[in-house]
Design a protein around this motif. Structure first.
Motif: not given
Length: 61
Positions: A44-53
């Motif tokens: 989830v943390k990784e997906f949120r970071e990717e979404k923000e990018i």
């Protein structure tokens, strides 16, 4: 056991408690469930970071 391996008494209590959870003697998250939860939280943390990018890239172009 504590004298041979030198873990603290609290560490041994924690191990015993987790073993009781894992064998169904006590309620709580099993070791496997804890590992799965940790993995899902990382994802989830990784997906949120990717979404923000992606959001930043979309608005900067």
């Amino acid at each position: 056991m504590a004298q041979e391996y030198e873990p603290s008494a609290q560490t041994i209590r924690t191990w015993v408690h987790q073993d009781q959870v894992d064998t169904g003697e006590r309620p709580g998250l099993t070791s496997d469930e804890k590992a799965e939860l940790a993995q899902l939280r990382r994802e989830v943390k990784e997906f949120r970071e990717e979404k923000e990018i992606l959001r930043k890239a979309r608005f900067s172009s």
